[in-house]
Each structure stands twice: as C-alpha cells, then as structure tokens.
Design a protein around this motif. Structure first.
Motif, PDB file in Angstrom:
ATOM      1  N   MET A 105       0.843  -1.181   0.000  1.00 16.85           N
ATOM      2  CA  MET A 105       0.000   0.000   0.000  1.00 16.85           C
ATOM      3  C   MET A 105       0.891   1.248   0.000  1.00 16.85           C
ATOM      4  O   MET A 105       1.852   1.324   0.743  1.00 16.85           O
ATOM      5  CB  MET A 105      -0.905  -0.022   1.222  1.00 16.85           C
ATOM      6  N   ILE A 106       0.538   2.198  -0.827  1.00 18.12           N
ATOM      7  CA  ILE A 106       1.365   3.396  -0.939  1.00 18.12           C
ATOM      8  C   ILE A 106       0.895   4.480   0.029  1.00 18.12           C
ATOM      9  O   ILE A 106      -0.245   4.469   0.480  1.00 18.12           O
ATOM     10  CB  ILE A 106       1.355   3.954  -2.377  1.00 18.12           C
ATOM     11  N   ASN A 107       1.785   5.403   0.313  1.00 14.85           N
ATOM     12  CA  ASN A 107       1.430   6.578   1.093  1.00 14.85           C
ATOM     13  C   ASN A 107       0.859   7.590   0.098  1.00 14.85           C
ATOM     14  O   ASN A 107       1.601   8.210  -0.671  1.00 14.85           O
ATOM     15  CB  ASN A 107       2.666   7.130   1.798  1.00 14.85           C
TER      16      ASN A 107
ATOM     17  N   ASP B 130       7.561  11.353 -11.134  1.00 20.01           N
ATOM     18  CA  ASP B 130       8.345  10.322 -10.444  1.00 20.01           C
ATOM     19  C   ASP B 130       7.595   9.693  -9.275  1.00 20.01           C
ATOM     20  O   ASP B 130       8.184   8.953  -8.499  1.00 20.01           O
ATOM     21  CB  ASP B 130       9.650  10.930  -9.912  1.00 20.01           C
ATOM     22  N   SER B 131       6.314   9.989  -9.139  1.00 23.64           N
ATOM     23  CA  SER B 131       5.563   9.500  -7.984  1.00 23.64           C
ATOM     24  C   SER B 131       5.062   8.076  -8.194  1.00 23.64           C
ATOM     25  O   SER B 131       5.092   7.544  -9.302  1.00 23.64           O
ATOM     26  CB  SER B 131       4.366  10.407  -7.706  1.00 23.64           C
ATOM     27  N   GLU B 132       4.569   7.510  -7.113  1.00 28.67           N
ATOM     28  CA  GLU B 132       3.975   6.170  -7.145  1.00 28.67           C
ATOM     29  C   GLU B 132       2.452   6.247  -7.210  1.00 28.67           C
ATOM     30  O   GLU B 132       1.772   5.265  -6.944  1.00 28.67           O
ATOM     31  CB  GLU B 132       4.376   5.403  -5.888  1.00 28.67           C
TER      32      GLU B 132
ATOM     33  N   ARG C 290      -3.799  -0.259  -8.934  1.00 28.90           N
ATOM     34  CA  ARG C 290      -3.838  -1.655  -8.467  1.00 28.90           C
ATOM     35  C   ARG C 290      -4.803  -1.801  -7.299  1.00 28.90           C
ATOM     36  O   ARG C 290      -5.446  -2.824  -7.147  1.00 28.90           O
ATOM     37  CB  ARG C 290      -2.440  -2.117  -8.072  1.00 28.90           C
ATOM     38  N   GLU C 291      -4.886  -0.771  -6.462  1.00 28.83           N
ATOM     39  CA  GLU C 291      -5.777  -0.823  -5.304  1.00 28.83           C
ATOM     40  C   GLU C 291      -7.246  -0.691  -5.687  1.00 28.83           C
ATOM     41  O   GLU C 291      -8.105  -1.252  -5.033  1.00 28.83           O
ATOM     42  CB  GLU C 291      -5.419   0.281  -4.307  1.00 28.83           C
TER      43      GLU C 291
END
Length: 103
Positions: A1-3, A87-89, A95-96
């Motif tokens: 899980m990303i921030n 450049d971020s995620e 996907r979530e």
C-alpha cells in the motif's frame, strides 16, 4: 500500500496534476487524465459526474481540506486529476482500485 499523501506531493512536484472538480472533469472528458481523486466531502453530483468518466477514480478517505493539505495547498481541494504522474507512485493506486467499486 502506498502513502497517498506522499505520492500526491511527488506527483505535483514532478508531474502534472490539475486541481479542482471542474478542471478534473474537463481533463477527464478530454481523455487527458490518467487518474482522478476526489475528497470525501466532494458534492455528490460532482462524484457522479467523475464516476461516469472513462478514467479510474479514487475516493480519498478524508476531507477536501485534508486533500488540499496533502497537495501542499492552503485551500480545500474537492477533486484533482493526474495528467502525468512524474516520479511518484500515484499510479500504484490503480492496483488498489481495480475491481473495487468506487463510492
């Protein structure tokens, strides 16, 4: 899980993000938006319009004030559209949200 907050700031700094529900709708209709994020207190009629677009939509779990702060802005943000993630995620959110019904 990303921030999500960190990914938003990075996307704003290194990519292209438009803020506001009208701009998000406009870019979504044009097909420029890769992802749209709306705040929990975004008006329902705006949510419906955003969800009707052929763009992935993510429901941010906090208010527009918090979404604005996450973007590094001193004002509330009801919705935003990611045009270029930089450049971020931030695109990892796809996907979530795949296969999960949006609010």
């Amino acid at each position: 899980m990303i921030n999500i907050d960190r990914a938003l700031r990075s996307s704003i700094r290194t990519g292209k993000v438009v803020l506001g529900s009208n701009s998000s709708l406009e870019h979504g209709l044009r097909g420029d938006a890769k992802l749209i994020i709306y705040a929990s207190d975004c008006p329902e009629h705006v949510r419906q319009k955003l969800r009707s677009l052929e763009v992935p939509v993510y429901a941010y779990q906090s208010s527009g004030r918090d979404l604005g702060a996450a973007c590094g802005k001193p004002f509330p943000v009801a919705a935003l559209a990611v045009i270029e993630p930089g450049d971020s995620e931030i695109m990892a959110l796809l996907r979530e949200i795949r296969g999960v019904a949006n609010e």
